[in-house]
Scaffold this motif. Structure first.
Motif, PDB file in Angstrom:
ATOM      1  N   GLN A  78       0.951  -8.816   1.328  1.00 28.84           N
ATOM      2  CA  GLN A  78       0.267  -8.280  -0.040  1.00 28.84           C
ATOM      3  C   GLN A  78      -0.292  -9.585  -0.942  1.00 28.84           C
ATOM      4  O   GLN A  78       0.461 -10.527  -0.982  1.00 28.84           O
ATOM      5  CB  GLN A  78       1.152  -7.512  -0.913  1.00 28.84           C
ATOM      6  CG  GLN A  78       0.302  -6.802  -1.872  1.00 28.84           C
ATOM      7  CD  GLN A  78       1.139  -5.856  -2.605  1.00 28.84           C
ATOM      8  OE1 GLN A  78       1.786  -5.175  -1.942  1.00 28.84           O
ATOM      9  NE2 GLN A  78       0.969  -5.632  -4.125  1.00 28.84           N
ATOM     10  N   TYR A  99      -6.629  -4.592  -5.297  1.00 28.52           N
ATOM     11  CA  TYR A  99      -5.422  -5.464  -4.362  1.00 28.52           C
ATOM     12  C   TYR A  99      -6.017  -5.723  -2.874  1.00 28.52           C
ATOM     13  O   TYR A  99      -7.115  -5.416  -2.367  1.00 28.52           O
ATOM     14  CB  TYR A  99      -4.338  -4.194  -4.172  1.00 28.52           C
ATOM     15  CG  TYR A  99      -4.718  -3.074  -3.385  1.00 28.52           C
ATOM     16  CD1 TYR A  99      -4.269  -3.162  -1.966  1.00 28.52           C
ATOM     17  CD2 TYR A  99      -5.256  -2.035  -4.008  1.00 28.52           C
ATOM     18  CE1 TYR A  99      -4.949  -1.968  -1.251  1.00 28.52           C
ATOM     19  CE2 TYR A  99      -5.615  -0.708  -3.091  1.00 28.52           C
ATOM     20  CZ  TYR A  99      -5.341  -0.878  -1.776  1.00 28.52           C
ATOM     21  OH  TYR A  99      -5.786   0.141  -0.973  1.00 28.52           O
ATOM     22  N   ALA A 101      -4.283  -6.028   1.014  1.00 31.89           N
ATOM     23  CA  ALA A 101      -3.100  -5.805   1.901  1.00 31.89           C
ATOM     24  C   ALA A 101      -3.545  -5.844   3.261  1.00 31.89           C
ATOM     25  O   ALA A 101      -4.605  -5.309   3.596  1.00 31.89           O
ATOM     26  CB  ALA A 101      -2.498  -4.351   1.434  1.00 31.89           C
TER      27      ALA A 101
END
Length: 209
Positions: A78, A99, A101
């Protein structure tokens, strides 16, 4: 991992560069149907056309015993992440989260002592070589190293499948996108500033293509 088309990354070089830069990952296996996870530093190794992920666990950590019985091991990497307020949009909408990931699936095996020593040597090189007083493999006493080796178990995961998601507001219009960058840059949280930087790099890259 659920990945809408806007956020799916398929460039293998880009994905592995991300893994190298965010190499403190999470290993997930199962024992009798129950998920087990450990957070630890990992290494990416390429042998020919095949990628492997290596690392080690404490001997007292029971997860290593699942490595030779689990058909699939999940490794999660991550990057920075940040809350995105819907007040930053032109039109009425709901808040979200940005984000990065990467999920890697593979088959695992236990390293023998020689392989473990080689892996630890590379790990120390990566994190110590640039330091003023580097603690490389040959610096600690042989007795200390021998004792430490008894307390860990090395593993190697052959990569079979990669899933990568970079959710960086690619589905927003240009005005919203630029406003999100501006707002994130003014947040106190360092993660927010990192996400803003990633979004800036992303838009520059798309303009060059």
């Amino acid at each position: 991992m659920y990945i809408p088309k806007y956020f799916k990354i398929t460039d293998v070089d880009e994905i592995w560069d991300f893994v190298q830069k965010n190499s403190f990952g999470t290993i997930v296996t199962t024992e009798k149907g129950k998920p087990i996870a450990t957070h630890l530093p990992l290494q990416l190794i390429k042998e020919g056309d095949t990628f492997y992920i290596t690392g080690h666990l404490a001997y007292g950590n029971p997860q290593w015993r699942t490595f030779e019985t689990c058909e699939d091991v999940l490794v999660i990497f991550q990057g920075p992440h940040a809350y995105i307020s819907s007040s930053w949009y032109e039109d009425d909408n709901v808040p979200t989260w940005n984000y990065q990931a990467v999920h890697v699936y593979g088959s695992s095996r236990i390293l023998d002592e020689k392989e473990l020593k080689q892996d630890l040597t590379m790990l120390l090189e990566k994190y110590e070589k640039h330091r003023e007083n580097p603690v490389l493999w040959d610096k600690p006493s042989p007795k200390l190293l021998e004792n430490q080796l008894k307390g860990i178990v090395g593993f190697k995961i052959k990569v079979k499948e990669i899933q990568a998601a970079y959710k960086l507001s690619q589905n927003r219009n240009e005005t919203d996108y630029n406003n999100i960058i501006d707002k994130l840059q003014n947040e106190v949280n360092p993660n927010s500033k990192q996400v803003a930087e990633l979004m800036e790099k992303s838009i520059k890259k798309s303009r060059m293509q």
